[in-house]
Design a protein around this motif. Sequence first.
Motif, short mmCIF file in Angstrom:
data_model
loop_
_atom_site.label_atom_id
_atom_site.label_comp_id
_atom_site.label_asym_id
_atom_site.label_seq_id
_atom_site.Cartn_x
_atom_site.Cartn_y
_atom_site.Cartn_z
N ALA A 113 3.13 -28.73 22.66
CA ALA A 113 4.48 -28.61 22.93
C ALA A 113 4.93 -27.77 23.53
O ALA A 113 6.05 -28.08 23.97
CB ALA A 113 4.87 -28.24 20.71
N MET A 167 0.93 -36.10 19.15
CA MET A 167 1.48 -34.90 20.58
C MET A 167 0.67 -35.22 22.02
O MET A 167 1.38 -35.28 23.08
CB MET A 167 1.35 -33.50 20.18
CG MET A 167 1.30 -33.11 18.73
SD MET A 167 3.57 -32.54 19.39
CE MET A 167 3.37 -31.88 20.91
N ARG A 174 0.79 -26.80 19.60
CA ARG A 174 1.19 -26.03 19.63
C ARG A 174 1.69 -25.65 21.70
O ARG A 174 2.46 -25.76 21.81
CB ARG A 174 1.32 -24.21 19.24
CG ARG A 174 0.70 -24.21 17.26
CD ARG A 174 1.47 -22.79 17.18
NE ARG A 174 0.30 -22.08 17.33
CZ ARG A 174 -1.22 -22.65 17.00
NH1 ARG A 174 -1.11 -22.92 15.55
NH2 ARG A 174 -2.01 -21.34 17.09
N SER A 218 7.02 -28.90 16.29
CA SER A 218 5.28 -28.68 16.02
C SER A 218 5.51 -27.48 16.74
O SER A 218 4.02 -27.00 16.92
CB SER A 218 5.39 -29.60 17.49
OG SER A 218 5.56 -31.39 16.62
N LEU A 219 6.20 -26.69 16.89
CA LEU A 219 5.88 -25.08 17.49
C LEU A 219 5.09 -24.56 16.36
O LEU A 219 4.50 -22.98 16.84
CB LEU A 219 6.37 -24.40 17.90
CG LEU A 219 7.07 -25.04 20.00
CD1 LEU A 219 7.98 -23.92 20.39
CD2 LEU A 219 6.37 -24.87 20.83
N SER A 260 9.51 -31.25 19.44
CA SER A 260 8.26 -30.23 20.34
C SER A 260 9.23 -28.99 19.58
O SER A 260 7.41 -28.53 19.14
CB SER A 260 9.24 -30.11 21.74
OG SER A 260 8.63 -31.63 22.05
#
Length: 925
Positions: free
Chosen positions: A629, A588, A626, A617-618, A614
């Motif tokens: 992201a 990330m 998170r 990735s939350l 993204s």
Amino acid sequence: MPHKIGFVVVSSSGHEDGFSARELMIHAPTVSGWRSPRFCQFPQEIVLQMVERCRIRKLQLLAHQYMISSKIEFYISESLPEYFAPYQAERFRRLGYVSLCDNEKTGCKARELKSVYVDAVGQFLKLIFHQNHANKYNIYNQVALVAINIIGDPADFSDESNTASREKLIDHYLGHNSEDPALEGTYARRSDYISPLDDLAFDMYQDPEVAQIIRKLDERKREAVQKERYDYAKKLKQAIADLQKVGERLGRYEVEKRCAVEKEDYDLAKEKKQQMEQYRAEVYEQLELHSLLDAELMRRPLDLPLRPLARSGSPRHQKPMPSLPQLEERGTENQFAEPFLQEKPSSYSLTISPQHSAVDQLLPATDPHPKINAESLPYDERPLPAIRKHHGEAVVEPEMSDADISDARRGGLSGEPEPLTEKALREASSAIDVLGETLVAGAYSKTWSYREDALLALYKKLMEMPVGTPKEDLKNTLRASIFLIRRAIKDIVTSVFQASLKLLKMIITQYIPKHKLSKLETAHSVERTIPVLLTRTGDSSARLRVTAANFIQEMALFKEVKSLQIIPSYLVQPLKANSSVHLAMSQMGLLARLLKDLGTGSSGFTIDNVMKFSVSSLEHRVYEVRETAVRIILDMYRQHQASILEYLPPDDSNTRKNILYKTIFEGFAKIDGRPTGAEMRARRKAATEEAEKQKKEEIKALQGQLAALKDIQAEVQEKESDAVKPKNQDIQGGKAAPAEALGIPDEHYLDNLCIFCGERSESFTEEGLDLHYWKHCLMLTRCDHCKQVVEISSLTEHLLTECDKKDGFGKCYRCSEAVFKEELPRHIKNKECNPAKPEKLANRCPLCHENFSPGEEAWKDHLMGPAGCTMNLRKTHILQKAPALQPGKSSAVAASGPSGSKVGSKIPTPKGGLSKSSSRTHARR
């Protein structure tokens, strides 16, 4: 890394005999520190010169138990004036001050250790002591300082006199600033980390000899960890922990011995001395049994006070002592040292020998092998048997690792890497055909130095390849080299890993362009190495993680690699659920950094692949992932605005229940310059408060007008009472009609009238109305939670804002009614409630939960009419009786219950009275 800074005292405004400011240069349990002269003038000053120009991070002061200054100021300077006293104030820059406790709570029996965090650069530090705290023990109004400790960094990092180690230079180049979990507790890599061994409390409670041994063992422990000799490091860690307890105990014995000497109790002093020697000998014997103690740790230099604060625990920060001011050049320091040693023979009896270590050569030393005549020394100063070894004898240290063997080989021993195994021969057959078995054997060796040498030899070979070499040979050499690089990237030894990165960079930026090889070779080099490099970004070692991530970022920006758009495609691959935390965070972080460098135009990054990665990735389990992201999504929105919204759920109340999406949408609002949810709530709250304020002002104005009308009516009645003749009565009647026509209300209009339901009754006295409100009025009800009488129309508002149990209720966003917070999630999830309409379109009954026409009159029809609310329990008692009259009309019809009869005094007044909302309605009517 901040560490203890040595210093010397160059000046003081004065001192009491036997308590010179030079005592501050020594840290030990038995030091007395500095005391000001008796009945001195304030302020008092002390000027210290540090051994080098440095950035001070922390100052520690150990105050006296009763000679306490009320305030101590700190000043710093880069240089001294040309003359010593008085110092020019403008030469020093003020840092600030600290106040010290008067120590009354402890009865002046404890010492205060004050730590001050600063950030200032200089070489001279001035302390100014202000008026003392008064107490019964300080009869001479003195101030004192037992010890001072300076912790900081060398300010001149590039100074040639500041010899930094190879590891520190690498860390500085890589921008490394995080702590390696694998080295936790041994060598913290944070730039602001301060070792506990540098703390003033450590020296002030430890026997000096043991403290120096602990520092040396701590240094060995760090070296063992760097060489991955973890068993040896574990043994050293335990030895350090045990020695700290030993040092504290010996320090306590030393203090007790000094107290006995001061009291001239020489039998007790001798007993303490023998106790110390016996205990010390037992401890050292145990250390020797485990091969942790040798002559290097037990040397006793004769010039101890000349370097009282030399820091053996952090040799990488040390450099030779600078030239001291003229006071030291005249030999004043040596003259001071001799009587001090005679007065305090065991205070600093041992320290670390500056020999047998390449790093320790940074410390000042006059003779690498000083000869000590043990018999000529006093008994206290004689070395223990453990150091009576010849300096020429080699000290055997357990667990010699590959790194040690390799260092010895590089120092002059010769050797060849071990032959390749059959498995290695099969695996590296193509590389052997191109590069030769010797070089490949070195790359496969179990000794890390051979592996590093093989990569360096390959680097040299590729650099020296002539330009006219056939393309096929160049390609074969490149592919064989990439094979070895891929293996070396996985190496756990830092130097081998860095050598592989150096070789890979040379191949991409020099070897391929020099020989004009095609982009296919560059693509092959990147595609074969980038997956392994990404794996190393999840390494447990923070140093290796940062090195790998920095190299990937650097490689992605190479002009030869940037056009291929290979690395971005790897970075936007979805994170695996079982991937390590470090790997996910590194991926990330790399994506965020490269997005800023490359953008989304012809770089391999697109709006689609970045946003899909993204958003997925939350949902990651790691908070940092998170959070990163969210930052990436906000950065993408700054560049592409509306195109980002199609990858996100709609911005509604359901979505905003997720704190991440709430943060994202509020971030969008800030970027667009729109008010955020919090700002809108604040504005609505301010508008509501303003409306309430205006409403109160209107009510107050109406009340004032009503009072004026009552006064006018009272005057008129008074005049009429004086008139007795019928003529005057006729005239009075004639005048009353126009007044009534003008709309002047009768002062008795509100008598015997319920302003809520409109019912009028002779029983509606003040007490009768209270009883009516409490039990019978169809427009009112009693709150089941606080027993307060409230309007049914405002029951929901009462439960949410006024009720004593309001904290237990929440508002359903569907039906807009008050629901217990424990039941609210299930209530919302079931979606069984009847949705409420906007307030302008319909009223909402909190009893039957139905919507009906808007307006205040509609409330009466609903709550009092026969076809209205079926849940109004008060209405069931009067369904058979005549309906209540409208307001303004007189009626003799009584309400149900006791309202039609006389209200006895035994009927209690309703507890709690009317709610605020009911009172407002009363006033408004």
